[in-house]
Design a protein around this motif. Sequence first.
Motif, PDB file in Angstrom:
ATOM      1  N   GLU A 182       0.806  -1.229   0.000  1.00  0.00           N
ATOM      2  CA  GLU A 182       0.000   0.000   0.000  1.00  0.00           C
ATOM      3  C   GLU A 182       0.837   1.278   0.000  1.00  0.00           C
ATOM      4  O   GLU A 182       0.293   2.378  -0.037  1.00  0.00           O
ATOM      5  CB  GLU A 182      -0.950   0.005   1.210  1.00  0.00           C
ATOM      6  N   HIS A 187       2.311   0.386  -4.295  1.00  0.00           N
ATOM      7  CA  HIS A 187       0.891   0.271  -4.630  1.00  0.00           C
ATOM      8  C   HIS A 187       0.629  -0.773  -5.707  1.00  0.00           C
ATOM      9  O   HIS A 187       0.104  -0.476  -6.785  1.00  0.00           O
ATOM     10  CB  HIS A 187       0.329   1.633  -5.051  1.00  0.00           C
ATOM     11  N   SER A 223      -3.058   6.862  -2.826  1.00  0.00           N
ATOM     12  CA  SER A 223      -2.811   6.012  -3.993  1.00  0.00           C
ATOM     13  C   SER A 223      -2.155   6.815  -5.118  1.00  0.00           C
ATOM     14  O   SER A 223      -2.437   7.999  -5.283  1.00  0.00           O
ATOM     15  CB  SER A 223      -4.152   5.441  -4.452  1.00  0.00           C
TER      16      SER A 223
END
Lengths: 403, 300, 92, 211
Positions: A182, A187, A223
């Motif tokens: 994450e 990611h 993100s």
Amino acid sequence: MADTHSVIGTQNKKGQTFTDTWKMMHEAPRTPSFFTGSEVIKEALRRASCDVMIAYPITPQSEAAALIGELFAEGYIGDYFRGESEFAVMSQCAGAAFGGARVFTTTAGPGTMRAMENFPMWAGARLPIQMIVTCRGINSPLSIQPDTLEIAYLLNTGMLVWHAETAQDFFDWILKGYMVSEEPDVHLPLALCCDGFFVTHTKDVVNLTPADMCLPPYDPYRSPVPCMDMECPPVRMMRDPFVMKSNYISYATHASWQQEIWAAIERSRKHSIHWLNGLIDTEDIDQEIMIVASGTAVSQGREAIRLLEDEGVRCGLIKIKTLRPWPEEEIREATKNAKHIFVPEFNVTGWLAKEIRATIPNPHRVHAGPHVCGGMTMPPEIIVSEIKTTLGMKSFSLAGRGS
Amino acid sequence: MSKERIKISEDLYDIMPSDYQDLVKSATYGKEDRGWKDIGSSKELIEQHSLCAGCPESMAFRYILASLPNPEDTVMVGSTGCTSLVFPMVAVHNIHSLFGNQNAIASGLKRALSVRFPGRVKDVVVLAGDGATVDIGLDMTLQAWFRQEKFTTICFDNELYANTGGQESGLMQKGFVAKMAPVGKLFDKVRLPEIARESGCHYVVNCTVSKPSLVEKVIRNAVHIAREIGPTYLQLYTPCILEIGKNSMEGLQEMRDSEKPAERFAYKEYVSEPAKQLLAELAAKDKERKAAAKQLAGQA
Amino acid sequence: MYNVAQVIDEKCTAKKGCRLCIMYCPEANCLDLNSGKMVAEVNIDRCKGCELCVVVCNAAKHEAILMQAVSATGQLMSKKGESAALGQAYQG
Amino acid sequence: MSQYRVLPGPEHFLPPAAASMGIFLPNPGEAHINGVIVSEEKAYEEAARQFLMAKVPTIFPGPLVLWAWNEKAAKKATAIRHLYNTLKECVQPGQMAMLIPMPDYRPKYPKINPEVEINPNHPNLTIWHNKIDCCMFVGVHCHQANLSLKIIRGGTSCYTIAMCAQAGHEDAMLSFRDASVEKIMKLADTVKRLKGTVQPRQTSAKSGSSN
């Protein structure tokens, strides 16, 4: 916009405290517990602040997937359901991840293969889904037995691929895995693999973190691509638009996009080293004979080393924890004294030996074997035998050996 | 996202391209009774795209985007095909992932949004072609309905694979000669509307997009019912004028010809009992709201 | 070089409430209502020249829309409402 | 440490991603210049110097700051405007500061107007058209920023700076991380402080448009 740090110390609806992950994994007291691998997956998920888990039955992961269902019934998981096939499940996982959820799923063998089209899509779309792969045979005739051939296919999808040896690895890596995958500079999805049955269906002592502590929630607004929830810009946003006009501009975009996925795997190196304490573990690397392995082949290698020691043969060991990122430098360094490198594997093609051969100097040092496949166990004696035969030592032949 | 959050940073407003300034100034986000009548006097939620001149799919996109009840809280899911030439230009978040998995993507998405935003409206709308909906993605289309997933599935039915050059599809008419159907299609057009009803959809409509007011009505119904009750399905005829040998201005007539009684796209509607009740409640509320507005206007 | 639709203001019945071309144009914000003049107006850059607007306008007997040639840079090649000179249409 | 250096291009038919060449991102409190980890202080100086040397120093704000989707974003937009105004004041005649948005990420070729916007799928078009020789990305999602930075390094000689709110960008020639209003303001202050001490580049022989 959720601020991850501000929730640390607060409680979720189950009364668990959102805890700094480093403290939870390294400083909190651990309780030894005697569990199967499947039960350990459940216990890790209990602490993972997971939003969505999607399940589908396939041996040998069915038990773990069903146990997580029990967690959902207890209120530890945001949502849970059984999809209609692995292809659909992996797409449902993608949908949930596009929507900003922390997602978990499990699969095995033919299921991994059926779902395969999804994995490069997950990676290309930068979805940090975690998928447990409890490896089993994939080719016809059908087998439900342990066999790691499917990992060979996962290695080029753009996913992070880790290979757990024990249930303890599993417990720790599920939780740490989210921390690595994450990271905004990584990611990517993580395929956390293990050898089916050997890890999932055997009981082992596993040291668990406190059940009243859990991971901080996932923050989708960190993100590297927009989360598809109509809460963040740009408002005119397609995930992920085609770039397939027949011109150099489109090719260059697609090429750069692919490179970016592999760059993100490289970036995961730093975080993986931090959380896993290195991409490989080593024992006795001064030796001229080395065993290099991943998964349960490491345990068998360790046992073989003990047997060889009784006969006066010293042998070192390298346990590869992450296959993507590939620990090239680490393996080069750890094998620099080795004259013989043995790579025991639970599959017919010897993909790990090929990976190692492709990245170290003097690759003729690599002996691809012993191999077993189709569900065979790998008695340490056949590793001993392989090594002794290569060294020109007399070795008795084990009946029914696989290679 | 509430309408209030669809705004440009004041200090950088002047450098934003005009289409975004227009979007913020005059698009109909947040308008309670938005619909096709806003077309022509508001900024539409679609920018220029590369569909063929005269493509009925373009018309359908306009009417649908003008009619979504809550575009500021709607996420759309597409699939591979001609629609993916438009989706990058659409001003609501939308997802392309693979060919045929759109209802699986939407299932995961809808559940994620429900977990993350409990108690808030977050509509999910799937829009894909007939190949994606009925052929390669049929299992996921049906299974989403069996599971009673709360989102709307729209199928742009052009009765063939348009984007790959006109191959036979399951929704193609029997006997039609096409690529991969060299002697004419040998089996009947798949009766997906009926299958949808039997599969648990609470609202099913089969029609063309020749009447914007009708498209507006069915879109609003489908989204509201999906939000409150369960899956809904719209099958809209958007002929591929290129592949059926029509000229660019003949799409509308083709749709009108196909919606005559006894034709393939004669208007057909199914509404489940709970959905009927919901629609009645919504209509009553709407009436009340309009009466109140009228009264207010009268007082002023 | 291609053709785009052009609305002849004098013939347009938008002020009487007609929205046929605006409604049926397949392209977004291509035929918009000019609320000052109360006529439909073509955004040349967005027009793909499908002629559907001409069909619906003519069917209603308004006959207020013509197709006219534009250059590659999007300039009308003759005055609005006048047809291009012979031979000019496909020079680009 | 890797011998590779992230330098202005044009580099190769398809340049490698810097991360694949062994370049690591800075840790909190650090920045990088050409792939070498440096203190943030040094990066402010170098970024300001590059801006002041450039013929066309340009800021590319992305959707995360162009849209006032939260309070922080609107404040960052104000800081970016301030940085741009400072640049305009501090450059000499013959230099031209620009502020060009990246409003979204959908491919726009061939309809893009390179004078008014930049696009991550073909950022080189905007660099070439405006002869931009130094640029800074801010408020662009990391994935799209990396696409842009690499394509720019592949096809132009433009010097790239990333003011990244997350972990930074190895594909930029210079990258900050954890960007905040304060960091943007500090860069503006540094530009102001160095005003007059840096000579603009004389020749544009290596500017974007020539490649």
